[in-house]
Write a protein that holds these residues in place. Structure first.
Motif, short mmCIF file in Angstrom:
data_model
loop_
_atom_site.label_atom_id
_atom_site.label_comp_id
_atom_site.label_asym_id
_atom_site.label_seq_id
_atom_site.Cartn_x
_atom_site.Cartn_y
_atom_site.Cartn_z
N THR A 74 0.84 -1.20 0.00
CA THR A 74 0.00 0.00 0.00
C THR A 74 0.87 1.24 0.00
O THR A 74 1.95 1.26 0.60
N GLY A 75 0.41 2.26 -0.70
CA GLY A 75 1.16 3.51 -0.79
C GLY A 75 0.27 4.59 -1.36
O GLY A 75 -0.95 4.40 -1.47
N SER A 76 0.87 5.71 -1.77
CA SER A 76 0.05 6.85 -2.18
C SER A 76 -0.83 6.54 -3.40
O SER A 76 -1.87 7.16 -3.57
N ARG A 77 -0.45 5.56 -4.22
CA ARG A 77 -1.28 5.26 -5.39
C ARG A 77 -2.58 4.56 -4.98
O ARG A 77 -3.48 4.41 -5.81
N ASP A 78 -2.65 4.11 -3.75
CA ASP A 78 -3.87 3.46 -3.27
C ASP A 78 -4.76 4.43 -2.50
O ASP A 78 -5.72 4.01 -1.85
N GLU A 79 -4.43 5.71 -2.58
CA GLU A 79 -5.19 6.72 -1.83
C GLU A 79 -6.10 7.52 -2.77
O GLU A 79 -5.75 7.76 -3.92
N SER A 80 -7.24 7.97 -2.24
CA SER A 80 -8.05 8.95 -2.98
C SER A 80 -7.47 10.33 -2.68
O SER A 80 -6.64 10.50 -1.78
N LYS A 81 -7.90 11.32 -3.47
CA LYS A 81 -7.44 12.69 -3.29
C LYS A 81 -7.66 13.17 -1.85
O LYS A 81 -6.83 13.86 -1.27
N GLN A 82 -8.83 12.81 -1.31
CA GLN A 82 -9.22 13.29 0.02
C GLN A 82 -8.28 12.83 1.13
O GLN A 82 -8.11 13.52 2.12
N ILE A 83 -7.78 11.63 0.99
CA ILE A 83 -6.93 11.10 2.07
C ILE A 83 -5.46 11.00 1.63
O ILE A 83 -4.68 10.24 2.20
N ASN A 84 -5.07 11.81 0.65
CA ASN A 84 -3.71 11.74 0.13
C ASN A 84 -2.68 12.03 1.24
O ASN A 84 -2.77 13.03 1.93
N GLY A 85 -1.74 11.10 1.38
CA GLY A 85 -0.71 11.21 2.41
C GLY A 85 -0.95 10.26 3.58
O GLY A 85 -0.11 10.14 4.47
N VAL A 86 -2.10 9.57 3.56
CA VAL A 86 -2.45 8.73 4.72
C VAL A 86 -1.49 7.54 4.90
O VAL A 86 -1.18 7.16 6.02
N SER A 87 -0.97 6.98 3.80
CA SER A 87 -0.07 5.82 3.92
C SER A 87 1.19 6.19 4.69
O SER A 87 1.63 5.47 5.60
N HIS A 88 1.78 7.31 4.30
CA HIS A 88 3.01 7.76 4.96
C HIS A 88 2.76 8.16 6.42
O HIS A 88 3.53 7.82 7.32
N PHE A 89 1.65 8.86 6.64
CA PHE A 89 1.25 9.27 7.99
C PHE A 89 1.03 8.02 8.86
O PHE A 89 1.51 7.93 10.01
N LEU A 90 0.39 7.03 8.29
CA LEU A 90 0.12 5.78 8.99
C LEU A 90 1.42 5.06 9.38
O LEU A 90 1.53 4.49 10.47
N GLU A 91 2.40 5.10 8.49
CA GLU A 91 3.71 4.50 8.80
C GLU A 91 4.26 5.12 10.09
O GLU A 91 4.74 4.41 10.98
N HIS A 92 4.18 6.45 10.21
CA HIS A 92 4.61 7.12 11.45
C HIS A 92 3.81 6.61 12.65
O HIS A 92 4.36 6.37 13.72
N MET A 93 2.49 6.47 12.46
CA MET A 93 1.59 6.13 13.57
C MET A 93 1.86 4.74 14.14
O MET A 93 1.54 4.46 15.29
N LEU A 94 2.45 3.86 13.31
CA LEU A 94 2.72 2.51 13.81
C LEU A 94 3.72 2.50 14.96
O LEU A 94 3.76 1.55 15.75
N PHE A 95 4.54 3.57 15.04
CA PHE A 95 5.52 3.64 16.12
C PHE A 95 4.95 4.32 17.37
O PHE A 95 5.65 4.47 18.36
N LYS A 96 3.68 4.73 17.29
CA LYS A 96 3.06 5.44 18.42
C LYS A 96 2.43 4.46 19.42
O LYS A 96 1.86 4.87 20.43
N GLY A 97 2.48 3.17 19.11
CA GLY A 97 2.05 2.21 20.11
C GLY A 97 0.80 1.42 19.77
O GLY A 97 0.14 1.66 18.76
N THR A 98 0.55 0.45 20.61
CA THR A 98 -0.58 -0.47 20.45
C THR A 98 -1.46 -0.35 21.70
O THR A 98 -1.19 0.45 22.58
N GLU A 99 -2.49 -1.19 21.77
CA GLU A 99 -3.33 -1.18 22.99
C GLU A 99 -2.48 -1.45 24.23
O GLU A 99 -2.75 -0.94 25.31
N ARG A 100 -1.44 -2.27 24.07
CA ARG A 100 -0.63 -2.69 25.19
C ARG A 100 0.60 -1.81 25.44
O ARG A 100 1.07 -1.67 26.56
N LEU A 101 1.13 -1.23 24.35
CA LEU A 101 2.41 -0.49 24.44
C LEU A 101 2.25 1.00 24.15
O LEU A 101 1.60 1.37 23.17
#
Lengths: 407, 407
Positions: free
Chosen positions: A33-60
């Motif tokens: 998944t990457g920017s080519r899988d995004e609509s105009k409205q949510i453009n940038g979400v893949s990269h933003f999401l990559e950052h968010m994965l380091f922000k933790g889980t329910e446990r961490l």
């Protein structure tokens, strides 16, 4: 060297190449998944999401994620492109199981509203920072002009506006659809115990839900438009050229890479001798990029304002002579040596090997040894490259320049 | 893994570590010369000379040098520091002999007046470019303030003035004295035939003349001065701190590296948690650098003007608590894991292995296996690190800041 593979019921593919003589191991997730899988409205979400994965889980918490990596001494990283989001780490064999467990856990992030809102500012700072880099800006603008509506032209970072209006709920929706096990590959390379790592992955990931996660594939011939953007603070002209090429699934991708090296390698290429060595341009490179269902050649040139006409005339001349006379045996031999040594050196390290292993599965659902790729590169003939030139005509390009105001 | 060594009558040491399971090989020259071996008048000559080696020999033009590398597909590079000038290449085993021959030939350059005069402008552009990078500029200025007359404070690039006044004859004199076989190490790592490579080196290099090529070694405790430089165009404060440490010959260098990681690694260090994670500083790192006969810890911190006082108070607090309470077992364990995985991953590639092989000989005249270094790192105790802190007191530092004008 031993290749191993297991496919879970939910579609997750687990692959590994065991090399008992390696001193380290590398592990990673390849999310298709990457920017080519995004609509105009949510453009940038893949990269933003990559950052968010380091922000933790329910446990961490984010703190605990950082401390957990820290404990293992892992060298870890993540990256997002137009088509892939990749998370990987290189580590000593004794810490591999721990790092594997950590990555698996991070693949199911909490995506908390509070973290989302704080990280938004980090992303917007990153967008602002890259806007200040003309070499990056010109490539992104040219990509958009070349793909002209085709999703491969979407910006990876998104715009300040698209990030501003993005909601955490939109991100969670996107996450559920795209980080589905059937849209991911888990890979491992180097010195590791397949049974152990495979059983950790199988046990922890089997509860993940399969989803419909398709991608529309369409080849793109490019707009061939030409545009110039003025930026008053610039001292130099930055030029990007793009033309269509073969896809990552096409056997001719090796010939295309070699053509890129012959025309535009950093040193010793036609661009180098005609533009850089003659001091017409400070930088002049061309590369081939194979993508999912499509592909492109792109060139980047930086020169002074007074040299622009001469530079573009020289580029035209280079492509005309390429079309007319083709490449030489000597050029092909040199390009093969460069591509082969880069390939072998990269794959010698488990972290480098992991990347090729993961992408070969992502694009081809195929295990290829390094020797397979060496063989394919060695087999390319002058005729193969010349036929490619004829079919794709790299001299017929989309052009975007950024430079100072003209008098 | 097999270590081989031969010393020629003129003093050139030829070493190799053969690893038949490697897919590539790496070869290089380690010349024991850098800015610390320069007088004020010729400051910058080592780095300038590194450039000149690619301009050709009596037999080869610059064009032919470039074409010769190009033919082999080698990944090659060169670098100059305060103490070393290194030339190296990674290559497929079948091209190693050719690249070896090429490096040997380049070690006896033509140093033509015409090339010298053209390259002078390239060097001056490089100096100007780095002046514009505050993170580089602050380190260089701090180094000069800290070493305060000791030759380790000399700039690697030199100044516009020193380069302007440098003559080709001065460079040729410097070359003759410093690129003497008894002041160089030829090293090879990876998959190669020792007999073949050694006999090429022995045959071609044995005609080189031995010279008196000494280096004055003196430990430096640092000036502990504090200075601030204003630059109107800056938006951020750049701070460099330096304090003395052990030398490259000192067994405590491993403990010193670990201390650097504990205090100032990119992530998970005391600087990270107290300064970066708390958003007081954007960057805050500390590293240990072992040098010939001396050594130093240096920190780099970037923050906003309004945070400077708070940042420096926090730094003081970190060093005070380090002196008072020392480090913890947990911190040491994490630091070891980081240093060990970086070491193992780096040395897994022949090009990375070559660097450690060459420097171990340059500094210690000693062959050390990767396992020797792993063992030395694992053996470091909390007490070793705390004793080092006591003896060298990293909280007592030289400080140089560059930042915007103060109101």
């Amino acid at each position: 060297m031993e290749f191993k593979k297991k496919k879970l019921a939910n579609g997750l593919v687990i692959i590994g190449e065991v090399n008992k003589s390696a001193k380290s191991a590398a592990v990673g997730f390849f999310v298709k998944t990457g920017s080519r899988d995004e609509s105009k409205q949510i453009n940038g979400v893949s990269h933003f999401l990559e950052h968010m994965l380091f922000k933790g889980t329910e446990r961490l918490s984010a703190f605990e994620v950082s401390a957990a990596f820290d404990r293992t001494g892992a060298q870890f990283n993540a990256s997002t492109s137009e088509e892939n989001t990749v998370f990987y780490a290189g580590v000593l064999p004794e810490y591999l199981a721990e790092v594997t467990g950590l990555w698996i856990e991070l693949m199911r992030p909490a995506l908390r509203d509070a973290d989302f809102n704080i990280e938004k500012d980090v992303i917007k700072e990153e967008i602002a920072m890259y806007k200040d880099l003309p070499s990056f800006d010109v490539m992104e603008k040219c990509r958009s002009l070349h793909f002209d509506g085709h999703p491969c032209g979407n910006s990876v970072l998104g715009s300040e506006e698209s990030i501003d209006s993005l909601t955490a709920e939109q991100m969670r929706d996107y996450f559920r659809g795209r980080y589905a096990p059937n849209n991911m590959v888990f890979a491992c390379a180097g010195n590791f115990d397949w049974e152990q790592i495979c059983s950790i992955a199988a046990e922890c990931c089997s509860k993940w839900q399969e989803q419909a996660a398709a991608r529309k594939l369409e080849h793109c011939r490019g707009s061939k438009k030409r545009q110039r953007v003025e930026k008053t603070n610039l001292a130099r002209e930055h030029i990007c050229l793009m033309s269509p090429g073969v896809s990552a699934q096409d056997a001719r991708r090796f010939a295309a890479s070699l053509l890129g090296v012959i025309i535009g390698d950093d040193v010793g290429s036609r661009f180098f001798w005609e533009l850089v060595d003659k001091a017409l341009a400070e930088v002049a490179t061309m590369q081939f990029e194979a993508m999912d269902g499509t592909g492109a050649f792109y060139s980047y040139i930086r020169c002074s304002a007074e040299n622009v006409t001469k530079v573009l005339d020289t580029v035209s001349g280079i492509f005309q002579s390429l079309s007319k006379d083709g490449i030489t045996e000597d050029e092909l031999r040199k390009a093969k040596n460069k591509v082969l040594s880069a390939l072998v050196i990269k794959n010698e390290l488990p972290m480098g090997r992991l990347i090729d292993l993961g992408f070969n599965w992502t694009y081809l659902e195929q295990y290829r040894t390094v020797e397979d790729d060496i063989g394919a590169i060695k087999a390319v003939t002058v005729n193969d490259v010349n036929e490619l030139t004829e079919q794709f005509n790299p001299g017929d390009f989309t052009q975007l320049s950024i430079g100072p105001a003209q008098e």
